[in-house]
Design an enzyme around this catalytic site. Sequence first.
Site, PDB file in Angstrom:
ATOM      1  N   GLY A   8      -2.076   5.428  -6.223  1.00  0.00           N
ATOM      2  CA  GLY A   8      -1.557   4.418  -5.321  1.00  0.00           C
ATOM      3  C   GLY A   8      -2.673   3.874  -4.446  1.00  0.00           C
ATOM      4  O   GLY A   8      -3.335   4.630  -3.736  1.00  0.00           O
ATOM      5  N   MET A   9      -2.892   2.556  -4.499  1.00  0.00           N
ATOM      6  CA  MET A   9      -4.002   1.933  -3.767  1.00  0.00           C
ATOM      7  C   MET A   9      -3.458   0.868  -2.822  1.00  0.00           C
ATOM      8  O   MET A   9      -2.887  -0.136  -3.255  1.00  0.00           O
ATOM      9  CB  MET A   9      -5.019   1.337  -4.735  1.00  0.00           C
ATOM     10  CG  MET A   9      -5.661   2.375  -5.650  1.00  0.00           C
ATOM     11  SD  MET A   9      -7.007   1.720  -6.658  1.00  0.00           S
ATOM     12  CE  MET A   9      -8.256   1.401  -5.396  1.00  0.00           C
ATOM     13  N   GLY A  11      -5.328  -0.867  -0.733  1.00  0.00           N
ATOM     14  CA  GLY A  11      -6.359  -1.839  -0.385  1.00  0.00           C
ATOM     15  C   GLY A  11      -7.223  -1.364   0.760  1.00  0.00           C
ATOM     16  O   GLY A  11      -8.105  -2.094   1.220  1.00  0.00           O
ATOM     17  N   MET A  34       1.518  -0.939  -4.795  1.00  0.00           N
ATOM     18  CA  MET A  34       2.966  -1.069  -4.751  1.00  0.00           C
ATOM     19  C   MET A  34       3.317  -2.265  -3.868  1.00  0.00           C
ATOM     20  O   MET A  34       2.990  -2.277  -2.676  1.00  0.00           O
ATOM     21  CB  MET A  34       3.591   0.205  -4.196  1.00  0.00           C
ATOM     22  CG  MET A  34       3.218   1.453  -4.958  1.00  0.00           C
ATOM     23  SD  MET A  34       3.761   2.970  -4.125  1.00  0.00           S
ATOM     24  CE  MET A  34       5.547   2.814  -4.258  1.00  0.00           C
ATOM     25  N   CYS A 103       9.180   5.947   3.256  1.00  0.00           N
ATOM     26  CA  CYS A 103       8.399   5.304   2.199  1.00  0.00           C
ATOM     27  C   CYS A 103       7.754   6.353   1.304  1.00  0.00           C
ATOM     28  O   CYS A 103       7.770   6.231   0.075  1.00  0.00           O
ATOM     29  CB  CYS A 103       7.334   4.389   2.813  1.00  0.00           C
ATOM     30  SG  CYS A 103       6.423   3.409   1.600  1.00  0.00           S
ATOM     31  N   CYS A 199       4.416  -1.765   8.448  1.00  0.00           N
ATOM     32  CA  CYS A 199       3.939  -2.913   7.680  1.00  0.00           C
ATOM     33  C   CYS A 199       4.880  -4.114   7.727  1.00  0.00           C
ATOM     34  O   CYS A 199       4.439  -5.253   7.560  1.00  0.00           O
ATOM     35  CB  CYS A 199       3.669  -2.504   6.235  1.00  0.00           C
ATOM     36  SG  CYS A 199       5.142  -2.078   5.270  1.00  0.00           S
TER      37      CYS A 199
END
Length: 356
Positions: A8-9, A11, A34, A103, A199
Amino acid sequence: MSKKILLGMSGGVDSSVAALLLLQQGYQVTGVTMRLRPDEYMCDSQSGGCCSLDDIDDARRVCYRLGIEHLVMNFTDSFRRDVIDPFAREYQAGRTPNPCIDCNRYLKFSELLRRAEQLGFDGVATGHYAIVRQNEQGRWLLYRSPTGKDQSYVLYSMTQYQLARTLFPLSDLEKPLVRQMAEEAGLPVAKKPDSQEICFVENKDYAGFIRRYTGQDPQPGDFVDLDGNVLGQHRGITHYTVGQRKGLGISFPQPMYVVRIDAANHRVVLGKEGSQYSSSLIAGDLNWIAFDEPPAELLVQAKVRYQAQPAPARIISLPEGRVQVLFEEPQRAITPGQAVVFYQDDLVVGGGTIFE
């Protein structure tokens, strides 16, 4: 043959260095970003946030630099159902949820792992700072990272199945070293700031977000003291959380703190200095990592929020899968809706949701 890992990246620099380390350790790595936020909450960038269009592009550039494949998977429906909807409901009910825990629980280590296995991957990895080990009896255990970036608090809900199939390459690395590794590898995110905010909420305006998301204006009500005496009017319970002192919108001769939120009667209970401390709590929706079922009584260090220090406590099992947590010293602003996580030294014993 080396194991295939879906990483899972976000950024950011942490997941980018996680990719670098996995490659160095001989894994076959594919990066995945994701897509979580629904279209109406997407933007080019968000200072201090994550999951924006710019973040997706950053993850793609890192993967290109490392020579690995990059995927984008759409999880917006699940994110709305399992994270945003409960966030709004909890605030309207007078509680203060932690959407990052949801999450992790429902998306990163459930939905993402399920898709990874469907695609033939052996497991998943993330850039979290925590340690996973298997003991001699074959049980998978979660430990705090010894670094200042430990994130085990938001991972307490992981199951044995998930822990056995998850890698945390950063585990015990200090953040300055992680940034140094990113810079030496020429990764374009080496100096990118860390994510700080939820987010999908801009500028920490939780009440404004909930009003826009639900289409419901907050209902004003009474500020009352611990004896029920009316002290003034508030703007709606979604504007307040337990322990809050500033931003009440009303002045008093001495500091006053939010002690309790009475959603049923639209009241916010205020108290003087000292009233924001409590020596016990009730928790439910529990997940145990160190064992299947806890003993009748258990000595731990309990952490009542992400930034809190673990405090010595005794856990007593209650009916209906709940526990009472009794602290040696009163704890500040124990907040319904937040997580309480139990430790024994660095071992994460388990955790749950604070009910009262």
